[in-house]
Scaffold this active site. Structure first.
Site, PDB file in Angstrom:
ATOM      1  N   ASP A   1     -13.114 -10.108   1.713  1.00 27.60           N
ATOM      2  CA  ASP A   1     -14.237 -10.390   1.178  1.00 27.60           C
ATOM      3  C   ASP A   1     -14.294 -12.299   0.574  1.00 27.60           C
ATOM      4  O   ASP A   1     -15.492 -12.241   1.067  1.00 27.60           O
ATOM      5  CB  ASP A   1     -14.607  -9.609   1.273  1.00 27.60           C
ATOM      6  CG  ASP A   1     -15.373  -8.124   1.418  1.00 27.60           C
ATOM      7  OD1 ASP A   1     -15.621  -8.390   3.571  1.00 27.60           O
ATOM      8  OD2 ASP A   1     -15.155  -7.082   1.760  1.00 27.60           O
ATOM      9  N   GLY A   2     -13.630 -11.825  -0.465  1.00 26.75           N
ATOM     10  CA  GLY A   2     -13.453 -12.771  -1.032  1.00 26.75           C
ATOM     11  C   GLY A   2     -13.273 -14.012  -0.659  1.00 26.75           C
ATOM     12  O   GLY A   2     -13.939 -15.159  -1.052  1.00 26.75           O
TER      13      GLY A   2
ATOM     14  N   LYS B   1     -16.420 -17.479  -0.023  1.00 23.20           N
ATOM     15  CA  LYS B   1     -16.171 -18.971  -0.432  1.00 23.20           C
ATOM     16  C   LYS B   1     -16.581 -19.994   0.907  1.00 23.20           C
ATOM     17  O   LYS B   1     -17.218 -20.754   0.549  1.00 23.20           O
ATOM     18  CB  LYS B   1     -14.773 -19.078  -0.807  1.00 23.20           C
ATOM     19  CG  LYS B   1     -14.061 -19.121  -1.821  1.00 23.20           C
ATOM     20  CD  LYS B   1     -12.449 -18.837  -2.410  1.00 23.20           C
ATOM     21  CE  LYS B   1     -12.245 -18.106  -3.410  1.00 23.20           C
ATOM     22  NZ  LYS B   1     -10.966 -17.596  -3.064  1.00 23.20           N
TER      23      LYS B   1
ATOM     24  N   ASN C   1     -23.281 -12.039  -3.254  1.00 20.19           N
ATOM     25  CA  ASN C   1     -22.795 -10.319  -3.335  1.00 20.19           C
ATOM     26  C   ASN C   1     -23.539 -10.042  -4.894  1.00 20.19           C
ATOM     27  O   ASN C   1     -24.613  -9.972  -4.881  1.00 20.19           O
ATOM     28  CB  ASN C   1     -21.326 -10.732  -3.841  1.00 20.19           C
ATOM     29  CG  ASN C   1     -20.519 -10.102  -3.114  1.00 20.19           C
ATOM     30  OD1 ASN C   1     -20.806  -9.429  -2.281  1.00 20.19           O
ATOM     31  ND2 ASN C   1     -19.318 -10.155  -3.330  1.00 20.19           N
ATOM     32  N   GLU C   2     -23.340 -11.186  -6.066  1.00 20.67           N
ATOM     33  CA  GLU C   2     -24.175 -10.965  -6.925  1.00 20.67           C
ATOM     34  C   GLU C   2     -24.364 -11.823  -8.383  1.00 20.67           C
ATOM     35  O   GLU C   2     -23.221 -12.959  -7.851  1.00 20.67           O
ATOM     36  CB  GLU C   2     -23.424  -9.633  -7.523  1.00 20.67           C
ATOM     37  CG  GLU C   2     -22.747  -9.998  -8.329  1.00 20.67           C
ATOM     38  CD  GLU C   2     -21.088 -10.135  -7.925  1.00 20.67           C
ATOM     39  OE1 GLU C   2     -20.371 -10.878  -7.766  1.00 20.67           O
ATOM     40  OE2 GLU C   2     -20.854  -8.727  -6.883  1.00 20.67           O
TER      41      GLU C   2
ATOM     42  N   ASP D   1     -23.789  -6.433 -23.639  1.00 23.91           N
ATOM     43  CA  ASP D   1     -22.418  -7.473 -22.792  1.00 23.91           C
ATOM     44  C   ASP D   1     -23.148  -8.480 -21.819  1.00 23.91           C
ATOM     45  O   ASP D   1     -22.538  -9.806 -21.865  1.00 23.91           O
ATOM     46  CB  ASP D   1     -21.335  -7.010 -22.059  1.00 23.91           C
ATOM     47  CG  ASP D   1     -19.917  -6.038 -23.486  1.00 23.91           C
ATOM     48  OD1 ASP D   1     -21.056  -6.335 -24.641  1.00 23.91           O
ATOM     49  OD2 ASP D   1     -18.998  -6.044 -23.184  1.00 23.91           O
TER      50      ASP D   1
ATOM     51  N   LYS E   1     -21.099  -2.084  -7.864  1.00 24.10           N
ATOM     52  CA  LYS E   1     -20.377  -0.284  -8.205  1.00 24.10           C
ATOM     53  C   LYS E   1     -20.179   0.197  -9.057  1.00 24.10           C
ATOM     54  O   LYS E   1     -19.538   1.197  -9.280  1.00 24.10           O
ATOM     55  CB  LYS E   1     -20.441  -0.227  -6.114  1.00 24.10           C
ATOM     56  CG  LYS E   1     -20.398   1.328  -6.282  1.00 24.10           C
ATOM     57  CD  LYS E   1     -18.962   1.554  -5.418  1.00 24.10           C
ATOM     58  CE  LYS E   1     -18.656   3.007  -5.328  1.00 24.10           C
ATOM     59  NZ  LYS E   1     -18.098   3.083  -5.667  1.00 24.10           N
TER      60      LYS E   1
ATOM     61  N   ALA F   1     -22.557  -2.561 -20.414  1.00 21.03           N
ATOM     62  CA  ALA F   1     -22.535  -2.082 -21.584  1.00 21.03           C
ATOM     63  C   ALA F   1     -23.334  -2.291 -23.062  1.00 21.03           C
ATOM     64  O   ALA F   1     -23.259  -3.353 -23.572  1.00 21.03           O
ATOM     65  CB  ALA F   1     -21.514  -2.889 -21.947  1.00 21.03           C
TER      66      ALA F   1
HETATM   67  P1  NAP Z   1     -11.882 -10.973  -6.174  1.00 24.39           P
HETATM   68  O1  NAP Z   1     -10.643 -10.584  -7.289  1.00 24.39           O
HETATM   69  O2  NAP Z   1     -11.648 -11.893  -5.647  1.00 24.39           O
HETATM   70  O3  NAP Z   1     -12.318  -9.851  -5.335  1.00 24.39           O
HETATM   71  C1  NAP Z   1     -12.409  -8.408  -6.193  1.00 24.39           C
HETATM   72  C2  NAP Z   1     -12.301  -7.619  -4.793  1.00 24.39           C
HETATM   73  O4  NAP Z   1     -13.699  -7.279  -4.511  1.00 24.39           O
HETATM   74  C3  NAP Z   1     -11.357  -7.771  -3.716  1.00 24.39           C
HETATM   75  O5  NAP Z   1     -10.574  -6.985  -3.635  1.00 24.39           O
HETATM   76  C4  NAP Z   1     -12.970  -8.019  -2.391  1.00 24.39           C
HETATM   77  O6  NAP Z   1     -12.005  -8.154  -1.501  1.00 24.39           O
HETATM   78  C5  NAP Z   1     -13.764  -7.140  -3.161  1.00 24.39           C
HETATM   79  N1  NAP Z   1     -15.213  -7.606  -2.304  1.00 24.39           N
HETATM   80  C6  NAP Z   1     -15.488  -8.883  -2.786  1.00 24.39           C
HETATM   81  N2  NAP Z   1     -17.035  -8.358  -2.483  1.00 24.39           N
HETATM   82  C7  NAP Z   1     -16.847  -7.645  -1.957  1.00 24.39           C
HETATM   83  C8  NAP Z   1     -18.018  -6.681  -1.966  1.00 24.39           C
HETATM   84  N3  NAP Z   1     -19.631  -7.134  -1.178  1.00 24.39           N
HETATM   85  N4  NAP Z   1     -17.991  -5.662  -1.758  1.00 24.39           N
HETATM   86  C9  NAP Z   1     -16.551  -4.485  -2.463  1.00 24.39           C
HETATM   87  N5  NAP Z   1     -15.737  -5.196  -2.752  1.00 24.39           N
HETATM   88  C10 NAP Z   1     -15.637  -6.629  -2.088  1.00 24.39           C
HETATM   89  O7  NAP Z   1     -12.901 -11.063  -7.404  1.00 24.39           O
HETATM   90  P2  NAP Z   1     -13.548 -12.589  -7.829  1.00 24.39           P
HETATM   91  O8  NAP Z   1     -12.915 -13.500  -6.882  1.00 24.39           O
HETATM   92  O9  NAP Z   1     -13.590 -13.051  -9.204  1.00 24.39           O
HETATM   93  O10 NAP Z   1     -15.125 -12.046  -7.312  1.00 24.39           O
HETATM   94  C11 NAP Z   1     -15.578 -11.737  -5.821  1.00 24.39           C
HETATM   95  C12 NAP Z   1     -16.274 -11.076  -5.853  1.00 24.39           C
HETATM   96  O11 NAP Z   1     -15.246  -9.962  -6.075  1.00 24.39           O
HETATM   97  C13 NAP Z   1     -17.828 -10.660  -7.173  1.00 24.39           C
HETATM   98  O12 NAP Z   1     -18.502 -11.149  -6.635  1.00 24.39           O
HETATM   99  C14 NAP Z   1     -17.607  -9.220  -7.704  1.00 24.39           C
HETATM  100  O13 NAP Z   1     -18.254  -8.681  -6.507  1.00 24.39           O
HETATM  101  C15 NAP Z   1     -16.188  -8.985  -7.076  1.00 24.39           C
HETATM  102  N6  NAP Z   1     -15.733  -8.274  -8.535  1.00 24.39           N
HETATM  103  C16 NAP Z   1     -15.559  -7.297  -8.835  1.00 24.39           C
HETATM  104  C17 NAP Z   1     -15.181  -6.741 -10.163  1.00 24.39           C
HETATM  105  C18 NAP Z   1     -15.153  -4.937 -10.630  1.00 24.39           C
HETATM  106  O14 NAP Z   1     -15.587  -4.612  -9.384  1.00 24.39           O
HETATM  107  N7  NAP Z   1     -15.273  -5.370 -11.732  1.00 24.39           N
HETATM  108  C19 NAP Z   1     -14.681  -7.130 -10.790  1.00 24.39           C
HETATM  109  C20 NAP Z   1     -15.159  -8.605 -10.024  1.00 24.39           C
HETATM  110  C21 NAP Z   1     -14.888  -9.411  -9.302  1.00 24.39           C
HETATM  111  P3  NAP Z   1     -10.942  -8.278  -0.508  1.00 24.39           P
HETATM  112  O15 NAP Z   1      -9.861  -7.860  -1.514  1.00 24.39           O
HETATM  113  O16 NAP Z   1     -11.152  -8.091   0.694  1.00 24.39           O
HETATM  114  O17 NAP Z   1     -11.235 -10.178  -0.768  1.00 24.39           O
END
Ligand code: NAP
Length: 279
Positions: free
Chosen positions: A45-46, A50, A121-122, A149, A164, A184
């Site tokens: 998904d990442g 991109k 996403n957000e 925060d 989520k 937070a």
């Molecule tokens: P990243 O490490 O590339 O991604 C974090 C994880 O989020 C990966 O496992 C990715 O899946 C998954 N993901 C991305 N979009 C998703 C969606 N719509 N629904 C469910 N899972 C999803 O992190 P990043 O590059 O910094 O940020 C990319 C996205 O990751 C953000 O937009 C955010 O939604 C999510 N993220 C989540 C958290 C958290 O839950 N605490 C923290 C940081 C980021 P793949 O393994 O398939 O790429």
């Protein structure tokens, strides 16, 4: 059809890329990284996030499709093991698509400059040094004073990502809405915010305004995987974007099946033998 292939930096993604290139050649598709009609993302998904941002200024003319090299994702309909079926669907592409809502983020700076961004996403806003304080308006009405925060505003398809993890609701992408979750928040006798996720309607908007006494410094704004520092901000407005993202529809995937598959895995259940009492 003009096709672009974006891929993660792994050997398996590169192997799949080459097979897609070969399939495109035999179907008479043109490879075009600049103005594609179909952008194929190979990775997770990442990688699709991109790919989306690469073509975010051409959303009316580009459809996206994702092939996941790991588990099934939220934007990736196909698994590596399904490559032959994917290539067959690609060569029979009839132009069908399904579209989902996006988030528009409009930043107004103190010098009057206004910049618009889009997120799949957000968008999260966070302060790492000390708490972030701001006033929150819904449309023109003051809604609350926030101290904490940060805040996250997500789309329905992004609701399964960071939203989520922050306790936000998982939202079906057929709903034209955006969701705000707190990161937070401080809630005591002095400071009070809703402390629950909230969803707004398509014709509403959320505005964050820094409080002068707590100028918004040391704040970072994310747009999906992208991050930027924010300074001298007058206000930030979030709304459901006019643009939508279009995904090639080669086969129908039920949203709740994806959610179940990713977070519950009931088909793998039970992971351990149930005890007599549990049965
Ligand atoms: P990243 O490490 O590339 O991604 C974090 C994880 O989020 C990966 O496992 C990715 O899946 C998954 N993901 C991305 N979009 C998703 C969606 N719509 N629904 C469910 N899972 C999803 O992190 P990043 O590059 O910094 O940020 C990319 C996205 O990751 C953000 O937009 C955010 O939604 C999510 N993220 C989540 C958290 C958290 O839950 N605490 C923290 C940081 C980021 P793949 O393994 O398939 O790429």
């Amino acid at each position: 059809m003009r096709v672009a292939v974006r891929y993660s930096d792994t050997e398996s993604s590169k192997k799949i890329r080459d097979m897609i290139y070969a399939s495109c050649a035999s179907s008479g598709f043109e490879l075009d990284d600049v103005n594609p009609e179909l952008a194929i993302s190979v990775g997770g998904d990442g990688t699709l996030l991109k790919t989306f941002h690469t073509y975010a200024d051409q959303l009316d003319s580009v459809r996206f499709v994702g092939l996941h090299t790991g588990h099934l994702g939220f934007y990736t309909d196909w698994l590596e093991s399904e490559l032959p079926e994917f290539l067959a669907a690609l060569s029979n592409d009839s132009g069908e698509s399904v579209s989902y809502p996006l988030l528009e983020v409009e930043i107004e700076y103190s010098d009057g400059q206004v910049v618009q961004h889009i997120a799949l996403n957000e968008s999260a806003i966070r302060r790492y040094e000390g708490t972030m304080t701001c006033e929150i308006f819904i449309k023109e009405e003051k809604f609350e004073f926030f101290k904490g925060d940060g805040l996250c505003i997500s789309t329905p398809t992004g609701s399964t990502g960071l939203n989520k993890s922050l306790g936000g609701a998982v939202v079906h992408p057929r709903l034209d809405t955006i969701q705000m979750t707190e990161i937070a928040s401080i809630n005591n006798r002095v400071y009070r915010s809703l402390a629950s996720p909230l969803l707004i309607a398509k014709d509403e908007w959320i505005v964050l305004k820094p409080v002068k006494a707590h100028a918004m410094t040391g704040v970072f704004l994310s747009l999906d995987h992208l991050n930027m520092p924010l300074n001298d901000v007058e206000k930030i407005t979030y709304r459901v974007a006019k643009e939508r993202v279009h995904f090639a529809r080669y086969r129908h995937m039920h949203f709740w099946d994806r959610v179940e598959n990713s977070f519950i895995g009931i088909n793998d259940y039970p992971k351990r033998k149930l005890t007599k009492e549990e049965k």
